[in-house]
Design a protein around this motif. Structure first.
Motif, PDB file in Angstrom:
ATOM      1  N   ASP A   1     -23.195 -20.224   7.698  1.00 24.82           N
ATOM      2  CA  ASP A   1     -21.809 -19.944   7.341  1.00 24.82           C
ATOM      3  C   ASP A   1     -21.662 -19.391   5.920  1.00 24.82           C
ATOM      4  N   ARG A   2     -22.795 -19.235   5.197  1.00 26.80           N
ATOM      5  CA  ARG A   2     -22.766 -18.688   3.845  1.00 26.80           C
ATOM      6  C   ARG A   2     -23.652 -17.459   3.688  1.00 26.80           C
ATOM      7  N   CYS A   3     -24.145 -16.926   4.796  1.00 24.23           N
ATOM      8  CA  CYS A   3     -25.060 -15.781   4.745  1.00 24.23           C
ATOM      9  C   CYS A   3     -24.386 -14.515   5.265  1.00 24.23           C
ATOM     10  N   VAL A   4     -24.734 -13.406   4.655  1.00 18.51           N
ATOM     11  CA  VAL A   4     -24.295 -12.096   5.110  1.00 18.51           C
ATOM     12  C   VAL A   4     -25.542 -11.225   5.215  1.00 18.51           C
ATOM     13  N   VAL A   5     -25.744 -10.619   6.371  1.00 16.02           N
ATOM     14  CA  VAL A   5     -26.871  -9.723   6.598  1.00 16.02           C
ATOM     15  C   VAL A   5     -26.298  -8.335   6.855  1.00 16.02           C
ATOM     16  N   ILE A   6     -26.744  -7.368   6.071  1.00 21.56           N
ATOM     17  CA  ILE A   6     -26.312  -5.988   6.231  1.00 21.56           C
ATOM     18  C   ILE A   6     -27.557  -5.143   6.454  1.00 21.56           C
ATOM     19  N   ASN A   7     -27.523  -4.298   7.475  1.00 23.47           N
ATOM     20  CA  ASN A   7     -28.683  -3.478   7.794  1.00 23.47           C
ATOM     21  C   ASN A   7     -28.213  -2.177   8.419  1.00 23.47           C
ATOM     22  N   GLY A   8     -29.136  -1.285   8.659  1.00 24.31           N
ATOM     23  CA  GLY A   8     -28.829  -0.008   9.272  1.00 24.31           C
ATOM     24  C   GLY A   8     -30.084   0.646   9.802  1.00 24.31           C
ATOM     25  N   VAL A   9     -29.939   1.849  10.308  1.00 26.81           N
ATOM     26  CA  VAL A   9     -31.061   2.532  10.954  1.00 26.81           C
ATOM     27  C   VAL A   9     -31.731   3.575  10.058  1.00 26.81           C
ATOM     28  N   ALA A  10     -31.196   3.846   8.880  1.00 24.02           N
ATOM     29  CA  ALA A  10     -31.672   4.950   8.055  1.00 24.02           C
ATOM     30  C   ALA A  10     -33.170   4.886   7.747  1.00 24.02           C
ATOM     31  N   LYS A  11     -33.623   3.810   7.181  1.00 23.87           N
ATOM     32  CA  LYS A  11     -35.026   3.735   6.749  1.00 23.87           C
ATOM     33  C   LYS A  11     -35.967   3.312   7.876  1.00 23.87           C
ATOM     34  N   THR A  12     -35.674   2.202   8.534  1.00 19.42           N
ATOM     35  CA  THR A  12     -36.572   1.658   9.545  1.00 19.42           C
ATOM     36  C   THR A  12     -36.818   2.626  10.693  1.00 19.42           C
ATOM     37  N   TYR A  13     -35.782   3.355  11.091  1.00 18.93           N
ATOM     38  CA  TYR A  13     -35.884   4.227  12.261  1.00 18.93           C
ATOM     39  C   TYR A  13     -35.837   5.709  11.896  1.00 18.93           C
ATOM     40  N   ALA A  14     -36.008   6.031  10.611  1.00 10.15           N
ATOM     41  CA  ALA A  14     -36.021   7.413  10.132  1.00 10.15           C
ATOM     42  C   ALA A  14     -34.795   8.181  10.609  1.00 10.15           C
ATOM     43  N   MET A  15     -33.635   7.553  10.464  1.00 11.37           N
ATOM     44  CA  MET A  15     -32.384   8.163  10.915  1.00 11.37           C
ATOM     45  C   MET A  15     -31.428   8.354   9.734  1.00 11.37           C
ATOM     46  N   THR A  16     -31.962   8.851   8.609  1.00 11.93           N
ATOM     47  CA  THR A  16     -31.094   9.097   7.466  1.00 11.93           C
ATOM     48  C   THR A  16     -30.050  10.137   7.842  1.00 11.93           C
ATOM     49  N   GLY A  17     -28.858   9.932   7.391  1.00 16.91           N
ATOM     50  CA  GLY A  17     -27.772  10.849   7.690  1.00 16.91           C
ATOM     51  C   GLY A  17     -26.960  10.465   8.908  1.00 16.91           C
ATOM     52  N   TRP A  18     -27.459   9.562   9.754  1.00 19.49           N
ATOM     53  CA  TRP A  18     -26.724   9.161  10.954  1.00 19.49           C
ATOM     54  C   TRP A  18     -25.598   8.190  10.622  1.00 19.49           C
ATOM     55  N   ARG A  19     -25.689   7.511   9.503  1.00 21.02           N
ATOM     56  CA  ARG A  19     -24.636   6.607   9.027  1.00 21.02           C
ATOM     57  C   ARG A  19     -24.264   5.524  10.031  1.00 21.02           C
ATOM     58  N   VAL A  20     -25.286   4.795  10.504  1.00 21.66           N
ATOM     59  CA  VAL A  20     -25.061   3.690  11.437  1.00 21.66           C
ATOM     60  C   VAL A  20     -25.619   2.427  10.804  1.00 21.66           C
ATOM     61  N   GLY A  21     -24.801   1.399  10.751  1.00 24.24           N
ATOM     62  CA  GLY A  21     -25.233   0.128  10.195  1.00 24.24           C
ATOM     63  C   GLY A  21     -24.461  -1.008  10.820  1.00 24.24           C
ATOM     64  N   TRP A  22     -24.813  -2.235  10.439  1.00 18.77           N
ATOM     65  CA  TRP A  22     -24.139  -3.402  10.983  1.00 18.77           C
ATOM     66  C   TRP A  22     -24.175  -4.534   9.972  1.00 18.77           C
ATOM     67  N   MET A  23     -23.328  -5.498  10.222  1.00 18.35           N
ATOM     68  CA  MET A  23     -23.254  -6.666   9.368  1.00 18.35           C
ATOM     69  C   MET A  23     -23.141  -7.906  10.251  1.00 18.35           C
ATOM     70  N   ILE A  24     -23.878  -8.948   9.892  1.00 16.11           N
ATOM     71  CA  ILE A  24     -23.782 -10.254  10.547  1.00 16.11           C
ATOM     72  C   ILE A  24     -23.292 -11.219   9.482  1.00 16.11           C
ATOM     73  N   SER A  25     -22.166 -11.863   9.750  1.00 20.33           N
ATOM     74  CA  SER A  25     -21.586 -12.747   8.743  1.00 20.33           C
ATOM     75  C   SER A  25     -20.606 -13.707   9.389  1.00 20.33           C
ATOM     76  N   PRO A  26     -20.127 -14.679   8.617  1.00 19.04           N
ATOM     77  CA  PRO A  26     -19.087 -15.558   9.136  1.00 19.04           C
ATOM     78  C   PRO A  26     -17.854 -14.725   9.526  1.00 19.04           C
ATOM     79  N   PRO A  27     -17.087 -15.176  10.516  1.00 20.82           N
ATOM     80  CA  PRO A  27     -15.949 -14.396  11.014  1.00 20.82           C
ATOM     81  C   PRO A  27     -14.953 -13.957   9.940  1.00 20.82           C
ATOM     82  N   ASP A  28     -14.655 -14.794   8.964  1.00 22.66           N
ATOM     83  CA  ASP A  28     -13.685 -14.395   7.944  1.00 22.66           C
ATOM     84  C   ASP A  28     -14.208 -13.272   7.064  1.00 22.66           C
TER      85      ASP A  28
END
Length: 72
Positions: free
Chosen positions: A6-33
Motif C-alpha cells: 500500500d506504499r509502493c508505486v511501480v512505473i515501467n514501460g516498453v521503451a528499453k526492455t523491448y526496444a520500443m523507444t518512441g512508442w510511448r507505452v507505459g504502466w503504473m502499479i500503485s494503491p488505488p488513490d
C-alpha cells in the motif's frame, strides 16, 4: 514484502526492455488513490495511447524474450 504494497508505486514501460523507444507505452502499479490521482493528472497532459501501440506493447510483454523467440 506484502505489508509494503500500500506504499509502493511501480512505473515501467516498453521503451528499453523491448526496444520500443518512441512508442510511448507505459504502466503504473500503485494503491488505488495514487492511481486515480495519476490518471487525473495524465488526462490533462496527454491523450490516450493508440490501439496499434497497445497491441505492439502487449505482444512484447507477453512474448518470448529469448533470441529467436516466437513472434506475435
Amino acid at each position: 514484502m506484502p505489508e509494503l504494497a500500500d506504499r509502493c508505486v511501480v512505473i515501467n514501460g516498453v521503451a528499453k526492455t523491448y526496444a520500443m523507444t518512441g512508442w510511448r507505452v507505459g504502466w503504473m502499479i500503485s494503491p488505488p488513490d495514487v492511481t486515480e490521482a495519476a490518471a487525473n493528472l495524465q488526462s490533462h497532459a496527454t491523450s490516450n495511447v493508440s490501439n496499434v501501440s497497445q497491441r505492439a506493447a502487449l505482444a512484447a510483454v507477453t512474448g518470448d524474450l529469448g533470441a529467436g523467440g516466437r513472434h506475435a
